[in-house]
Design a protein around this motif. Sequence first.
Motif, PDB file in Angstrom:
ATOM      1  N   PHE A   1      -9.778 -12.334   2.566  1.00 59.77           N
ATOM      2  CA  PHE A   1      -9.669 -11.092   1.800  1.00 59.77           C
ATOM      3  C   PHE A   1      -9.083  -9.994   2.674  1.00 59.77           C
ATOM      4  O   PHE A   1      -9.518  -9.796   3.812  1.00 59.77           O
ATOM      5  CB  PHE A   1     -11.040 -10.661   1.286  1.00 59.77           C
ATOM      6  CG  PHE A   1     -11.001  -9.354   0.526  1.00 59.77           C
ATOM      7  CD1 PHE A   1     -10.641  -9.316  -0.803  1.00 59.77           C
ATOM      8  CD2 PHE A   1     -11.315  -8.159   1.159  1.00 59.77           C
ATOM      9  CE1 PHE A   1     -10.604  -8.115  -1.497  1.00 59.77           C
ATOM     10  CE2 PHE A   1     -11.268  -6.955   0.484  1.00 59.77           C
ATOM     11  CZ  PHE A   1     -10.908  -6.935  -0.852  1.00 59.77           C
ATOM     12  N   SER A   2      -8.076  -9.290   2.162  1.00 57.73           N
ATOM     13  CA  SER A   2      -7.440  -8.194   2.879  1.00 57.73           C
ATOM     14  C   SER A   2      -7.224  -7.029   1.921  1.00 57.73           C
ATOM     15  O   SER A   2      -6.694  -7.217   0.820  1.00 57.73           O
ATOM     16  CB  SER A   2      -6.100  -8.647   3.462  1.00 57.73           C
ATOM     17  OG  SER A   2      -5.365  -7.544   3.968  1.00 57.73           O
ATOM     18  N   LEU A   3      -7.640  -5.850   2.324  1.00 55.98           N
ATOM     19  CA  LEU A   3      -7.435  -4.623   1.546  1.00 55.98           C
ATOM     20  C   LEU A   3      -6.703  -3.610   2.419  1.00 55.98           C
ATOM     21  O   LEU A   3      -7.153  -3.281   3.517  1.00 55.98           O
ATOM     22  CB  LEU A   3      -8.773  -4.040   1.082  1.00 55.98           C
ATOM     23  CG  LEU A   3      -8.708  -2.651   0.413  1.00 55.98           C
ATOM     24  CD1 LEU A   3      -7.930  -2.724  -0.902  1.00 55.98           C
ATOM     25  CD2 LEU A   3     -10.110  -2.099   0.172  1.00 55.98           C
ATOM     26  N   THR A   4      -5.566  -3.123   1.931  1.00 55.75           N
ATOM     27  CA  THR A   4      -4.766  -2.122   2.651  1.00 55.75           C
ATOM     28  C   THR A   4      -4.753  -0.830   1.856  1.00 55.75           C
ATOM     29  O   THR A   4      -4.384  -0.820   0.677  1.00 55.75           O
ATOM     30  CB  THR A   4      -3.328  -2.617   2.860  1.00 55.75           C
ATOM     31  OG1 THR A   4      -3.353  -3.839   3.598  1.00 55.75           O
ATOM     32  CG2 THR A   4      -2.502  -1.580   3.622  1.00 55.75           C
ATOM     33  N   GLU A   5      -5.139   0.255   2.514  1.00 53.38           N
ATOM     34  CA  GLU A   5      -5.210   1.551   1.864  1.00 53.38           C
ATOM     35  C   GLU A   5      -4.336   2.548   2.628  1.00 53.38           C
ATOM     36  O   GLU A   5      -4.620   2.891   3.785  1.00 53.38           O
ATOM     37  CB  GLU A   5      -6.649   2.052   1.831  1.00 53.38           C
ATOM     38  CG  GLU A   5      -6.856   3.308   0.992  1.00 53.38           C
ATOM     39  CD  GLU A   5      -6.513   3.091  -0.474  1.00 53.38           C
ATOM     40  OE1 GLU A   5      -5.869   3.990  -1.051  1.00 53.38           O
ATOM     41  OE2 GLU A   5      -6.854   2.031  -1.019  1.00 53.38           O
ATOM     42  N   PRO A   6      -3.224   3.031   2.038  1.00 52.13           N
ATOM     43  CA  PRO A   6      -2.378   4.030   2.715  1.00 52.13           C
ATOM     44  C   PRO A   6      -3.117   5.347   2.943  1.00 52.13           C
ATOM     45  O   PRO A   6      -4.052   5.692   2.211  1.00 52.13           O
ATOM     46  CB  PRO A   6      -1.207   4.211   1.740  1.00 52.13           C
ATOM     47  CG  PRO A   6      -1.226   3.000   0.870  1.00 52.13           C
ATOM     48  CD  PRO A   6      -2.665   2.606   0.749  1.00 52.13           C
ATOM     49  N   ILE A   7      -2.661   6.068   3.958  1.00 51.26           N
ATOM     50  CA  ILE A   7      -3.190   7.404   4.250  1.00 51.26           C
ATOM     51  C   ILE A   7      -2.083   8.395   3.921  1.00 51.26           C
ATOM     52  O   ILE A   7      -1.155   8.598   4.723  1.00 51.26           O
ATOM     53  CB  ILE A   7      -3.599   7.522   5.729  1.00 51.26           C
ATOM     54  CG1 ILE A   7      -4.593   6.415   6.090  1.00 51.26           C
ATOM     55  CG2 ILE A   7      -4.192   8.899   6.017  1.00 51.26           C
ATOM     56  CD1 ILE A   7      -4.937   6.367   7.570  1.00 51.26           C
ATOM     57  N   PRO A   8      -2.109   9.021   2.731  1.00 49.50           N
ATOM     58  CA  PRO A   8      -0.986   9.862   2.285  1.00 49.50           C
ATOM     59  C   PRO A   8      -0.611  10.975   3.250  1.00 49.50           C
ATOM     60  O   PRO A   8       0.571  11.272   3.436  1.00 49.50           O
ATOM     61  CB  PRO A   8      -1.491  10.424   0.942  1.00 49.50           C
ATOM     62  CG  PRO A   8      -2.485   9.408   0.458  1.00 49.50           C
ATOM     63  CD  PRO A   8      -3.155   8.913   1.702  1.00 49.50           C
ATOM     64  N   ARG A   9      -1.591  11.600   3.893  1.00 45.43           N
ATOM     65  CA  ARG A   9      -1.293  12.736   4.775  1.00 45.43           C
ATOM     66  C   ARG A   9      -0.492  12.328   6.004  1.00 45.43           C
ATOM     67  O   ARG A   9       0.179  13.161   6.616  1.00 45.43           O
ATOM     68  CB  ARG A   9      -2.596  13.413   5.198  1.00 45.43           C
ATOM     69  CG  ARG A   9      -3.303  14.148   4.067  1.00 45.43           C
ATOM     70  CD  ARG A   9      -4.507  14.887   4.586  1.00 45.43           C
ATOM     71  NE  ARG A   9      -5.198  15.629   3.532  1.00 45.43           N
ATOM     72  CZ  ARG A   9      -6.279  16.376   3.719  1.00 45.43           C
ATOM     73  NH1 ARG A   9      -6.792  16.478   4.945  1.00 45.43           N
ATOM     74  NH2 ARG A   9      -6.835  17.009   2.712  1.00 45.43           N
ATOM     75  N   LEU A  10      -0.567  11.065   6.386  1.00 44.99           N
ATOM     76  CA  LEU A  10       0.142  10.585   7.568  1.00 44.99           C
ATOM     77  C   LEU A  10       1.340   9.729   7.210  1.00 44.99           C
ATOM     78  O   LEU A  10       1.964   9.133   8.093  1.00 44.99           O
ATOM     79  CB  LEU A  10      -0.806   9.790   8.465  1.00 44.99           C
ATOM     80  CG  LEU A  10      -2.050  10.525   8.988  1.00 44.99           C
ATOM     81  CD1 LEU A  10      -2.894   9.582   9.833  1.00 44.99           C
ATOM     82  CD2 LEU A  10      -1.656  11.767   9.789  1.00 44.99           C
ATOM     83  N   SER A  11       1.684   9.666   5.913  1.00 48.28           N
ATOM     84  CA  SER A  11       2.733   8.759   5.462  1.00 48.28           C
ATOM     85  C   SER A  11       3.927   9.506   4.902  1.00 48.28           C
ATOM     86  O   SER A  11       3.812  10.637   4.432  1.00 48.28           O
ATOM     87  CB  SER A  11       2.191   7.809   4.382  1.00 48.28           C
ATOM     88  OG  SER A  11       1.100   7.055   4.858  1.00 48.28           O
ATOM     89  N   ASP A  12       5.071   8.850   4.971  1.00 52.07           N
ATOM     90  CA  ASP A  12       6.302   9.337   4.370  1.00 52.07           C
ATOM     91  C   ASP A  12       7.066   8.105   3.902  1.00 52.07           C
ATOM     92  O   ASP A  12       6.659   6.968   4.141  1.00 52.07           O
ATOM     93  CB  ASP A  12       7.120  10.141   5.391  1.00 52.07           C
ATOM     94  CG  ASP A  12       8.123  11.067   4.707  1.00 52.07           C
ATOM     95  OD1 ASP A  12       8.290  10.960   3.474  1.00 52.07           O
ATOM     96  OD2 ASP A  12       8.739  11.876   5.417  1.00 52.07           O
ATOM     97  N   PHE A  13       8.198   8.298   3.235  1.00 50.76           N
ATOM     98  CA  PHE A  13       8.973   7.167   2.760  1.00 50.76           C
ATOM     99  C   PHE A  13       9.389   6.269   3.916  1.00 50.76           C
ATOM    100  O   PHE A  13      10.021   6.721   4.873  1.00 50.76           O
ATOM    101  CB  PHE A  13      10.222   7.643   2.019  1.00 50.76           C
ATOM    102  CG  PHE A  13      11.098   6.512   1.536  1.00 50.76           C
ATOM    103  CD1 PHE A  13      10.802   5.839   0.371  1.00 50.76           C
ATOM    104  CD2 PHE A  13      12.195   6.105   2.280  1.00 50.76           C
ATOM    105  CE1 PHE A  13      11.587   4.787  -0.066  1.00 50.76           C
ATOM    106  CE2 PHE A  13      12.996   5.058   1.856  1.00 50.76           C
ATOM    107  CZ  PHE A  13      12.684   4.395   0.688  1.00 50.76           C
ATOM    108  N   GLY A  14       8.988   4.988   3.854  1.00 51.53           N
ATOM    109  CA  GLY A  14       9.314   4.048   4.907  1.00 51.53           C
ATOM    110  C   GLY A  14       8.517   4.227   6.178  1.00 51.53           C
ATOM    111  O   GLY A  14       8.713   3.480   7.133  1.00 51.53           O
TER     112      GLY A  14
END
Length: 416
Positions: free
Chosen positions: A96-109
């Motif tokens: 089982f693997s769950l990946t959750e982005p962190i919007p404040r540290l993310s940008d396109f690509g």
Amino acid sequence: MNFERLNVIVNTGLIITAFIFLVIAGSQKAVAQSGQSQGYQVLPAPDVWYNSVDGVRVGVRLRGETPGTFGDGPHRVNAGIWLGTRFPDHPVSYYFSLTEPIPRLSDFGSEANVNVKTSYRTGFQSHGITFNKRWQAGFDELNYTEMSIGMGAEQRFEQAYLLYPQLWQDQWLYPVRASLLRTSANRPGRYLFSWTVHANFIGDHPDFFRTEVALHQRVPLSESFTFFGRLYTGLATEETAPEYLFSRSMHSARRWVDRGLTRARGTIPPAWMESGNIQIAGGANLRGYLYQDIQMLNGNTAPLYTSLSSVNMELDYPNPLGRAFRKIPIAGEFIDFRSYLFFDSGTSAGLTSIEESGILADAGPGFLFSINIPDYLGKSRGLMIRYDLPVWVSHPGSENHFKFRHLIGIGAIISL
């Protein structure tokens, strides 16, 4: 069959399945509340595998994601559950693997995310959490930097799945992991730099530290010839667990469980592995010494090292079959057939089981067939099979320096 045992098997499977679907359901609710999307899709697929202990292992894989995100959205789930039809001591396995982005540290690509994984299969369990960050300029998927930092817990609890038990120990490890990968273009051509660190300072096993550094360089010489080079160094402390120590000709044993073909004995027939003709690409990759290493393993010796350095070089030259594959409409973009001459050389220190001196080397021709369908980040995703002939070896033991030797390699050692 023992009905009490069957009841334990069924209950375990139900608990794991319920856990997976509860996480997916919770993700669906979170997505709906966030207003990012209405709904969540779970894409199941049947899965059948085989090894000597489980027999035919049947199950289902599940991929969960927000519709329309194509693997690049929030709450990404990759999971699977299987049952060994021979009903061994541990017949139910899962991943089982769950990946959750962190919007404040993310940008396109240039996503930042937290990944949680848990796995219990083929006699090995691993659980951990990792922070990942990627940096990419705009739509340029070929040039990027990735960093990962994580920690986990892992244990080899069943040795029946191992072809070579001497490459493993069975105590719990709690490794802290960090890695850095950078790929871009320089004046000679494309390059890839990777650096990984593992450290274990908790638990009953003695503390250890190990690191690997590799630099790959591609140099186009003309329209027909291309040079590929790789510099590699691996260092580890004396108390390092055997599965994390280094081999002259193959990946460390810990990396074997990351590939379906080598995760358990029997998927590749043991006689093929024991013949010394199947190579798990990685590490120093002195491919001419695979047969010697396998013969020592067959004799219950562990040819492991705390320090290894090597250089691997390949010179691509044109071949008619490669040109024919490239001319196939559409499919030619994903299929490749390389022909090359190779040379490997390396040296070691801190031997744990055998003694030798000097610089080792090997050379010969080779061929690589690959089917590659890149993922949404442009990364390689497919099959790479090599056929290498290390016809010259500098330290052949009781054999001649020049001899017909051949091996089938799983994976490419130089990936550019």
